[in-house]
Design an enzyme around this catalytic site. Sequence first.
Site, PDB file in Angstrom:
ATOM      1  CB  SER A   1      -1.012  -0.165   1.184  1.00  0.00           C
ATOM      2  OG  SER A   1      -2.031   1.078   1.116  1.00  0.00           O
TER       3      SER A   1
ATOM      4  CG  ASP B   1      -6.795  -2.954  -3.163  1.00  0.00           C
ATOM      5  OD1 ASP B   1      -7.599  -2.327  -2.032  1.00  0.00           O
ATOM      6  OD2 ASP B   1      -5.732  -2.869  -3.207  1.00  0.00           O
TER       7      ASP B   1
ATOM      8  CG  HIS C   1      -5.356  -2.775   0.459  1.00  0.00           C
ATOM      9  ND1 HIS C   1      -4.553  -2.154  -0.788  1.00  0.00           N
ATOM     10  CD2 HIS C   1      -4.579  -1.890   1.505  1.00  0.00           C
ATOM     11  CE1 HIS C   1      -3.599  -1.448  -0.295  1.00  0.00           C
ATOM     12  NE2 HIS C   1      -3.769  -1.319   0.747  1.00  0.00           N
TER      13      HIS C   1
END
Length: 247
Positions: A97, A194, A224
Amino acid sequence: MIEKYPVLKEAEAFYFEGNDIGILVSHGFTGSTQSMRFLGEQLAKEGFTVCGPRLKGHGTHFEDMELSMYQEWIESLEEGFKRLRETCSKIFITGLSMGGTLTLYLASKYPEIKGIIPINAAIEIEEMAKLAGALEPRFLDAIGSDIKKEGVIELAYEKTPLKSIGEIVQLMRITKERLPLISCPALIFVSTEDHVVPPENSMYIMETITSSDKEIVKLTNSYHVATIDNDKELIAEKSVKFIKEHL
């Protein structure tokens, strides 16, 4: 900034001493090192030296995060990078991320990096961009634990500071501009579903970095936080293979 709260259990920085191949591992926005520990441990089992810093303002309390700035998140990862450089001849970076965002940023700044492995990296999130600059509410709902596998929970903040949204938007913006500066080998992981970072982010990264050696791997069984989801073993296996092929 000085953090007011103690570091949570399982959110501590980790360092596994190994050979002269260094792997820098970064967690994401509002998250903690817990999300990257499995991958770090698998890399360490291969004999690599693995460093997983705790990003400033993370892994304590969301009030600490509210006071931290994106430059401090960069500095947190750079400190780990400099530590690895002391004993390692080759360094790779991986991140989830915002950790993927930071991975890309460092790769654009340090051309000596041997390879990068961004996982669901963020460079543009429209919903966040709309919130940047807003003055209220002070805290928003949490964005952590977007995980498909039942019973798995990410150690992440239960609230997201609005001010921190503005910080990550700035980080994403400058990183997106720097993507053409990245020419090292890249293994890009993207979850096909996601709910935090649109998968199009990874496609754009793939198209925009100037690396001649780059590959995108789609994760079809994870959301995610893929590093602790159903595809965590696949990520570890392919990451090890990628690193060994680029030594």
